[in-house]
Write an enzyme that holds these catalytic residues in place. Sequence first.
Site, short mmCIF file in Angstrom:
data_model
loop_
_atom_site.label_atom_id
_atom_site.label_comp_id
_atom_site.label_asym_id
_atom_site.label_seq_id
_atom_site.Cartn_x
_atom_site.Cartn_y
_atom_site.Cartn_z
N HIS A 201 0.79 -1.23 0.00
CA HIS A 201 0.00 0.00 0.00
C HIS A 201 0.83 1.28 0.00
CE1 HIS A 201 1.02 0.00 4.24
NE2 HIS A 201 0.60 1.23 4.31
C1 UD1 Z 1 -2.05 5.70 5.95
C2 UD1 Z 1 -0.72 6.13 6.60
C3 UD1 Z 1 0.29 5.00 6.47
C4 UD1 Z 1 -0.26 3.71 7.00
C5 UD1 Z 1 -1.58 3.40 6.30
C6 UD1 Z 1 -2.20 2.14 6.85
C7 UD1 Z 1 -0.17 8.52 6.50
C8 UD1 Z 1 0.72 9.50 5.86
N1 UD1 Z 1 -0.16 7.29 5.95
O1 UD1 Z 1 -1.79 5.53 4.56
O2 UD1 Z 1 1.45 5.34 7.21
O3 UD1 Z 1 0.67 2.67 6.74
O4 UD1 Z 1 -2.48 4.49 6.53
O5 UD1 Z 1 -3.35 1.81 6.16
O6 UD1 Z 1 -0.84 8.83 7.44
N2 UD1 Z 1 -9.21 5.35 1.74
C9 UD1 Z 1 -10.43 4.72 1.68
N3 UD1 Z 1 -11.02 4.38 2.88
C10 UD1 Z 1 -10.45 4.64 4.08
C11 UD1 Z 1 -9.21 5.28 4.11
C12 UD1 Z 1 -8.60 5.61 2.93
O7 UD1 Z 1 -10.99 4.48 0.63
O8 UD1 Z 1 -11.04 4.29 5.12
C13 UD1 Z 1 -8.56 5.68 0.46
C14 UD1 Z 1 -8.73 7.13 0.11
O9 UD1 Z 1 -8.94 7.24 -1.26
C15 UD1 Z 1 -7.39 7.75 0.44
C16 UD1 Z 1 -6.43 6.59 0.26
O10 UD1 Z 1 -7.17 5.42 0.60
O11 UD1 Z 1 -7.11 8.82 -0.37
C17 UD1 Z 1 -5.24 6.68 1.15
O12 UD1 Z 1 -5.63 6.91 2.51
P1 UD1 Z 1 -4.71 7.79 3.49
O13 UD1 Z 1 -5.27 7.78 4.87
O14 UD1 Z 1 -4.45 9.11 2.88
O15 UD1 Z 1 -3.33 7.06 3.47
P2 UD1 Z 1 -2.98 5.50 3.52
O16 UD1 Z 1 -2.39 5.12 2.21
O17 UD1 Z 1 -4.13 4.70 4.04
#
Ligand code: UD1
Length: 361
Positions: A201
């Site tokens: 991821h």
């Molecule tokens: C975040 C953390 C990362 C951690 C990971 C675990 C930061 C910088 N990154 O990354 O360190 O390893 O979480 O999962 O804080 N999304 C959904 N549903 C959700 C959450 C996210 O669809 O419940 C999608 C959204 O489109 C979002 C993307 O996933 O833009 C990324 O989510 P985000 O929280 O920005 O970062 P992660 O890649 O999850």
Amino acid sequence: MHILHVVGARPNFMKAAPVLRALALHPGVRQTLIHTGQHYDSAMSDVFFQQLQMPMPDCNLGVGSGTHAQQTAAVLTAIEPVLMERKPDIVLVYGDVNSTIAAALVCSKIGIRVAHVEAGLRSRDRSMPEEINRLVTDQLSDLLFSPSQDGNENLRAEGIDPGKIHLVGNVMIDTLVRLLPQAKKEFPVDPSCPYALVTLHRPSNVDDLPWLQEMLSTLSQLSERLHIIFPVHPRTRQRLGALGSSIAANGRLQLLDPLPYLSFLALQARAAMVITDSGGIQEETSYLHVPCLTVRENTERPITVSLGTNQLVGRDLEKLKQAARQILRTESEPAPRETSPGIPLWDGHASERIAEVILRR
Ligand code: UD1
């Protein structure tokens, strides 16, 4: 004493759960749990609260997704009034996600003491957003709870007062130790069908579409040798959508939705190998003695390489294939031990040590 915990993203939940439990045993401690809402899908959040038997958050800030600036700013703005109104004696922040740095920054500006659980980890790779979050959070924290000796050394080298640093062990392993028996009981795995468990991821892996495609082709090739189970993070799912029909999923390379904690733990414990870019999974596989191939050039958890079962394969897919073949060759050896005192203080009691330090102060 009023202790307020801030969580936001999936890996925070496994870390906060045991600390909440350990502190709840102490009379005179009042706890508040704030969820920033960084992760909001049920499969990324609610199911973890249920399985980890965490109290419901007292408040969910609902910040959701966005760019780093948007997400961090949303937490800053939303959490400040909550902290000013609730006036905790100390705030606990966990790990290295955007919610962690944002909460620590607000606390330091409004004069509330902040403690960082999982302090001192360093990949020395500032292109990782988490490395920036770790560096800044540690500079702002009044108490720093590190999982391993290398964490203490990193913090001292950055000029942090040694009196603030406490080597307590790994709280994520506390949760694993507590829930492994239940996970294995509820999710038995067929031992006659070896498989690799895969998670990817990190933006550096999944936002680079040609590279993501190459990794999938490699996984597809590996699936000719063993079954591959790949629960897909939402970020990765979006990128796979952009790759479209060229995804090489087949009966032996199985793409699943994100899994809840217990079923994922049961799969980890029995995997022939795990292929990942996660930080926490490097730790869990080390504890479980399951071979782990990490698709990254560096790790903030070097102890998983020196004392655990982790190998960094970097961006070298030939190396990944060779390492996987090597693991399969040695597969006929006795099954991995499932509990290990291998890494000092990764023993299921880190959160009790944290509670003791907080209360003593
Ligand atoms: C975040 C953390 C990362 C951690 C990971 C675990 C930061 C910088 N990154 O990354 O360190 O390893 O979480 O999962 O804080 N999304 C959904 N549903 C959700 C959450 C996210 O669809 O419940 C999608 C959204 O489109 C979002 C993307 O996933 O833009 C990324 O989510 P985000 O929280 O920005 O970062 P992660 O890649 O999850």
